[in-house]
Design a protein around this motif. Sequence first.
Motif, PDB file in Angstrom:
ATOM      1  N   CYS A  82       2.978   8.642  -6.778  1.00 46.05           N
ATOM      2  CA  CYS A  82       2.564   7.305  -7.184  1.00 46.05           C
ATOM      3  C   CYS A  82       3.385   6.811  -8.382  1.00 46.05           C
ATOM      4  O   CYS A  82       3.663   7.572  -9.317  1.00 46.05           O
ATOM      5  CB  CYS A  82       1.085   7.302  -7.556  1.00 46.05           C
ATOM      6  SG  CYS A  82      -0.017   7.677  -6.165  1.00 46.05           S
ATOM      7  N   TYR A  83       3.741   5.535  -8.337  1.00 46.74           N
ATOM      8  CA  TYR A  83       4.565   4.906  -9.368  1.00 46.74           C
ATOM      9  C   TYR A  83       3.682   3.981 -10.201  1.00 46.74           C
ATOM     10  O   TYR A  83       3.084   3.036  -9.674  1.00 46.74           O
ATOM     11  CB  TYR A  83       5.705   4.122  -8.726  1.00 46.74           C
ATOM     12  CG  TYR A  83       6.637   4.992  -7.922  1.00 46.74           C
ATOM     13  CD1 TYR A  83       7.836   5.452  -8.456  1.00 46.74           C
ATOM     14  CD2 TYR A  83       6.318   5.380  -6.615  1.00 46.74           C
ATOM     15  CE1 TYR A  83       8.683   6.268  -7.725  1.00 46.74           C
ATOM     16  CE2 TYR A  83       7.167   6.193  -5.868  1.00 46.74           C
ATOM     17  CZ  TYR A  83       8.341   6.635  -6.432  1.00 46.74           C
ATOM     18  OH  TYR A  83       9.179   7.448  -5.707  1.00 46.74           O
ATOM     19  N   GLU A  89       3.560   1.320 -13.171  1.00 45.94           N
ATOM     20  CA  GLU A  89       4.311   0.397 -14.027  1.00 45.94           C
ATOM     21  C   GLU A  89       3.524   0.205 -15.323  1.00 45.94           C
ATOM     22  O   GLU A  89       2.601  -0.610 -15.395  1.00 45.94           O
ATOM     23  CB  GLU A  89       4.524  -0.937 -13.318  1.00 45.94           C
ATOM     24  CG  GLU A  89       5.451  -1.877 -14.058  1.00 45.94           C
ATOM     25  CD  GLU A  89       5.687  -3.168 -13.281  1.00 45.94           C
ATOM     26  OE1 GLU A  89       6.253  -4.103 -13.890  1.00 45.94           O
ATOM     27  OE2 GLU A  89       5.314  -3.244 -12.096  1.00 45.94           O
ATOM     28  N   GLU A  97      -2.077  -3.657  -8.638  1.00 41.47           N
ATOM     29  CA  GLU A  97      -0.740  -4.152  -8.301  1.00 41.47           C
ATOM     30  C   GLU A  97       0.368  -3.441  -9.075  1.00 41.47           C
ATOM     31  O   GLU A  97       1.532  -3.489  -8.681  1.00 41.47           O
ATOM     32  CB  GLU A  97      -0.659  -5.661  -8.539  1.00 41.47           C
ATOM     33  CG  GLU A  97      -0.855  -6.079  -9.990  1.00 41.47           C
ATOM     34  CD  GLU A  97      -0.767  -7.577 -10.183  1.00 41.47           C
ATOM     35  OE1 GLU A  97      -0.761  -8.027 -11.351  1.00 41.47           O
ATOM     36  OE2 GLU A  97      -0.694  -8.306  -9.171  1.00 41.47           O
ATOM     37  N   ARG A  98       0.010  -2.785 -10.166  1.00 40.81           N
ATOM     38  CA  ARG A  98       1.007  -2.065 -10.959  1.00 40.81           C
ATOM     39  C   ARG A  98       1.121  -0.591 -10.560  1.00 40.81           C
ATOM     40  O   ARG A  98       1.836   0.166 -11.202  1.00 40.81           O
ATOM     41  CB  ARG A  98       0.695  -2.181 -12.453  1.00 40.81           C
ATOM     42  CG  ARG A  98       0.891  -3.595 -12.995  1.00 40.81           C
ATOM     43  CD  ARG A  98       0.816  -3.616 -14.514  1.00 40.81           C
ATOM     44  NE  ARG A  98       1.088  -4.952 -15.033  1.00 40.81           N
ATOM     45  CZ  ARG A  98       2.302  -5.421 -15.287  1.00 40.81           C
ATOM     46  NH1 ARG A  98       3.360  -4.663 -15.048  1.00 40.81           N
ATOM     47  NH2 ARG A  98       2.472  -6.646 -15.768  1.00 40.81           N
ATOM     48  N   THR A 148       1.828   1.816  -7.174  1.00 44.76           N
ATOM     49  CA  THR A 148       2.165   1.945  -5.758  1.00 44.76           C
ATOM     50  C   THR A 148       2.349   3.422  -5.433  1.00 44.76           C
ATOM     51  O   THR A 148       2.899   4.180  -6.227  1.00 44.76           O
ATOM     52  CB  THR A 148       3.459   1.182  -5.417  1.00 44.76           C
ATOM     53  OG1 THR A 148       4.523   1.664  -6.241  1.00 44.76           O
ATOM     54  CG2 THR A 148       3.286  -0.302  -5.636  1.00 44.76           C
ATOM     55  N   CYS A 149       1.875   3.801  -4.246  1.00 40.94           N
ATOM     56  CA  CYS A 149       1.924   5.214  -3.857  1.00 40.94           C
ATOM     57  C   CYS A 149       2.647   5.398  -2.527  1.00 40.94           C
ATOM     58  O   CYS A 149       2.518   4.571  -1.614  1.00 40.94           O
ATOM     59  CB  CYS A 149       0.517   5.793  -3.735  1.00 40.94           C
ATOM     60  SG  CYS A 149      -0.398   5.843  -5.293  1.00 40.94           S
ATOM     61  N   GLU A 150       3.419   6.455  -2.454  1.00 45.42           N
ATOM     62  CA  GLU A 150       4.033   6.907  -1.215  1.00 45.42           C
ATOM     63  C   GLU A 150       3.511   8.316  -0.963  1.00 45.42           C
ATOM     64  O   GLU A 150       4.025   9.283  -1.492  1.00 45.42           O
ATOM     65  CB  GLU A 150       5.558   6.894  -1.339  1.00 45.42           C
ATOM     66  CG  GLU A 150       6.135   5.508  -1.609  1.00 45.42           C
ATOM     67  CD  GLU A 150       7.626   5.540  -1.888  1.00 45.42           C
ATOM     68  OE1 GLU A 150       8.227   6.641  -1.820  1.00 45.42           O
ATOM     69  OE2 GLU A 150       8.191   4.469  -2.192  1.00 45.42           O
ATOM     70  N   GLN A 169      -4.217   6.511  -3.223  1.00 45.87           N
ATOM     71  CA  GLN A 169      -4.049   5.070  -3.199  1.00 45.87           C
ATOM     72  C   GLN A 169      -4.894   4.476  -4.312  1.00 45.87           C
ATOM     73  O   GLN A 169      -6.001   4.936  -4.584  1.00 45.87           O
ATOM     74  CB  GLN A 169      -4.471   4.484  -1.854  1.00 45.87           C
ATOM     75  CG  GLN A 169      -3.496   4.732  -0.716  1.00 45.87           C
ATOM     76  CD  GLN A 169      -2.140   4.067  -0.925  1.00 45.87           C
ATOM     77  OE1 GLN A 169      -2.059   3.011  -1.556  1.00 45.87           O
ATOM     78  NE2 GLN A 169      -1.088   4.683  -0.405  1.00 45.87           N
ATOM     79  N   ASP A 181      -6.152   0.611  -6.108  1.00 47.19           N
ATOM     80  CA  ASP A 181      -6.253  -0.835  -5.934  1.00 47.19           C
ATOM     81  C   ASP A 181      -5.787  -1.516  -7.219  1.00 47.19           C
ATOM     82  O   ASP A 181      -6.570  -2.036  -8.012  1.00 47.19           O
ATOM     83  CB  ASP A 181      -7.697  -1.224  -5.609  1.00 47.19           C
ATOM     84  CG  ASP A 181      -7.828  -2.712  -5.287  1.00 47.19           C
ATOM     85  OD1 ASP A 181      -6.788  -3.333  -4.978  1.00 47.19           O
ATOM     86  OD2 ASP A 181      -8.958  -3.232  -5.365  1.00 47.19           O
TER      87      ASP A 181
END
Length: 219
Positions: free
Chosen positions: A189-190, A192, A180-181, A183-185, A176, A178
């Motif tokens: 992690c993605y 941007e 905003e660009r 995101t993790c599942e 994880q 912190d």
Amino acid sequence: MNKPLLKLVTASFLAVAASSAVAKEFVMSYDGFYDRLKVVNKGDFQYARVNFYISDIGTNEVCSIKSGTILTEKNEYPLNYTDKAQLLLPFDKQLDTDKAVIVVQPKNPVHDCQLKLQIEAKELDGLALSKQSLLVINNELEELLTDLSGFFVSKLMWFLLPEQKGVVVTFKTPKQFDDERITCEKSVCYFEVTDSWEDNTTVLADINEVVKVTPWISK
């Protein structure tokens, strides 16, 4: 691999599965591999690669390989592969000239195998995982995707190219961040990616935790 990217890169790269009563051999022409390996070798890529995997058509599971061979009219060579069914093929002009074929025997006879091409970055030893390094990798992956798409699509029909939003980083364990660009599942992690990351050298995670980096395709 993202479906739009797979359709674009593999449109003219077809493989034929030959069925038998006991198992299903998977037979592919070497020339399609050679053409794509040539693009990588001609480019100035430090991290980006195009890799080849075998998976089951119905389930997308790994098509584990029992044995494999590279055949020409006069010679036979062993096929190198990993336990993840990645084909480790040589970049060999002679094999292309000799119209070699790749023959794969799956471990599971019920598997109906297909070829999957993946643009990715994996050889990252010694690299600090920062926003700066991810920008470099993102730009290489994007350039390789364009090169593989060919002049006609990339220059004249650029609107057909899938849009690369950033990179997808697969880690060995859940992460994880912190930001905003990002995101993790779980462990995927993605990121941007933006040009503003160029001077950001803050280390985000241990590079040894990274399994692979692939393009994040948004359409």
